[in-house]
Design an enzyme around this catalytic site. Sequence first.
Site, PDB file in Angstrom:
ATOM      1  CD1 TRP A  21      -2.557   1.769   0.409  1.00  0.00           C
ATOM      2  CD2 TRP A  21      -1.981   1.966   2.568  1.00  0.00           C
ATOM      3  NE1 TRP A  21      -3.235   2.850   0.929  1.00  0.00           N
ATOM      4  CE2 TRP A  21      -2.898   2.996   2.250  1.00  0.00           C
ATOM      5  CE3 TRP A  21      -1.470   1.882   3.868  1.00  0.00           C
ATOM      6  CZ2 TRP A  21      -3.327   3.940   3.188  1.00  0.00           C
ATOM      7  CZ3 TRP A  21      -1.904   2.821   4.798  1.00  0.00           C
ATOM      8  CH2 TRP A  21      -2.818   3.831   4.471  1.00  0.00           C
ATOM      9  CG  ASP A  49      -2.175  -7.661   1.777  1.00  0.00           C
ATOM     10  OD1 ASP A  49      -3.121  -8.473   1.706  1.00  0.00           O
ATOM     11  OD2 ASP A  49      -2.338  -6.423   1.821  1.00  0.00           O
ATOM     12  CE1 TYR A  54      -3.987  -0.885  -1.092  1.00  0.00           C
ATOM     13  CE2 TYR A  54      -2.399  -2.669  -1.063  1.00  0.00           C
ATOM     14  CZ  TYR A  54      -3.423  -1.975  -0.470  1.00  0.00           C
ATOM     15  OH  TYR A  54      -3.899  -2.373   0.762  1.00  0.00           O
ATOM     16  CG  LEU A 206       5.436  -0.724  12.610  1.00  0.00           C
ATOM     17  CD1 LEU A 206       6.731  -0.629  11.836  1.00  0.00           C
ATOM     18  CD2 LEU A 206       5.720  -0.984  14.085  1.00  0.00           C
ATOM     19  CE  LYS A 214       9.011   6.769   9.592  1.00  0.00           C
ATOM     20  NZ  LYS A 214       9.331   5.977   8.398  1.00  0.00           N
ATOM     21  CD  GLN A 288      12.023   1.460   6.091  1.00  0.00           C
ATOM     22  OE1 GLN A 288      11.575   1.088   4.993  1.00  0.00           O
ATOM     23  NE2 GLN A 288      11.750   2.654   6.592  1.00  0.00           N
ATOM     24  CD  GLU A 291      14.255  -1.406  13.189  1.00  0.00           C
ATOM     25  OE1 GLU A 291      13.968  -0.911  14.295  1.00  0.00           O
ATOM     26  OE2 GLU A 291      14.520  -0.711  12.177  1.00  0.00           O
TER      27      GLU A 291
END
Length: 321
Positions: A21, A49, A54, A206, A214, A288, A291
């Site tokens: 997305w 996904d 999108y 998140l 951040k 990312q 992590e």
Amino acid sequence: MKYRKLGDSDLNVSEISLGSWLTYGVGVEADKARACLEEAFNQGINFIDTANVYGRGAAETFLGEALQGRPRDSYVLATKVFFPMSNTDHGLSQAQIEKQLDASLQRLRTDFVDLYQCHRYDPATPLEETMEALTRAVASGKVRYIGFSEWNSQQIQAALDMAGSGRAAKFVSSQPQYSLLWREPEDEVIPLCAENGISQIVWSPLGQGVLSGKYDPDRPPPAGSRAKSDEMGGFISWLLKPEILRAVQQLRPLADEAALTLPQFALAWVLREPNVASAIIGASRPEQVLENAAASGVVVDTQLVARAEEIIENAIGRVDA
């Protein structure tokens, strides 16, 4: 990477999944997107996904190209249908589901998707028509299992009643927004789904990056962040309130105590819920992915969980409406 069973299906999906997305085919350059996808597979992520809307097909087209040459049984592929693809193409009518499914398969360069999801509920189409079309899609072999995103408990129950009477295929997944900042699914959706063999596939675990810590409440969003992006920043403004950002910064010592980064702590919070099969991450850099994937299998002390929830609720209440 740990894996969880997706509802009453035979699909085992990675606890962390990769979404597209606002990113792939839209806000992230193709080479960087490919690097993220490659890192996802390196980390054991097997669940990808996407949705037809999108980038108006751009995300599916990117994945169709990027997944070529990879064994089809090595990943679980999910897409969605509902939102407008043109001025006349939208919704969950039988004609639209048939048309949009075929178009998605063509862009994804595959004969079937493992999971086909209703991106929202369609009040303009009788539920019976939608469920009949989805059932035909399963029977055709173009779809293995079906799911939905952001349906309320009454809508879910009505579909379950049809499946229970043998009139329709049964949903195996729900895709709600769910995070420390948005807990509304806990009230009705998660309990109902848990009782009926439907797992959650969580989007925005998140908080569109806000729970990464951040964003500084006293400074402009950093360069390169989603909030700074014209393509990706349109949905994040409500989460950038100073009281939310300050509360998130108060979570940092808890993550430190758990020996986790703040994103890992937030993902582990989501995965503490047994009914969650997978948390969908969005990534613009492979680092990312690396992590976030490390949050799989992490168990956070219940006292830290309670303190985190208290911090958020004391600062901003239950942001669920």
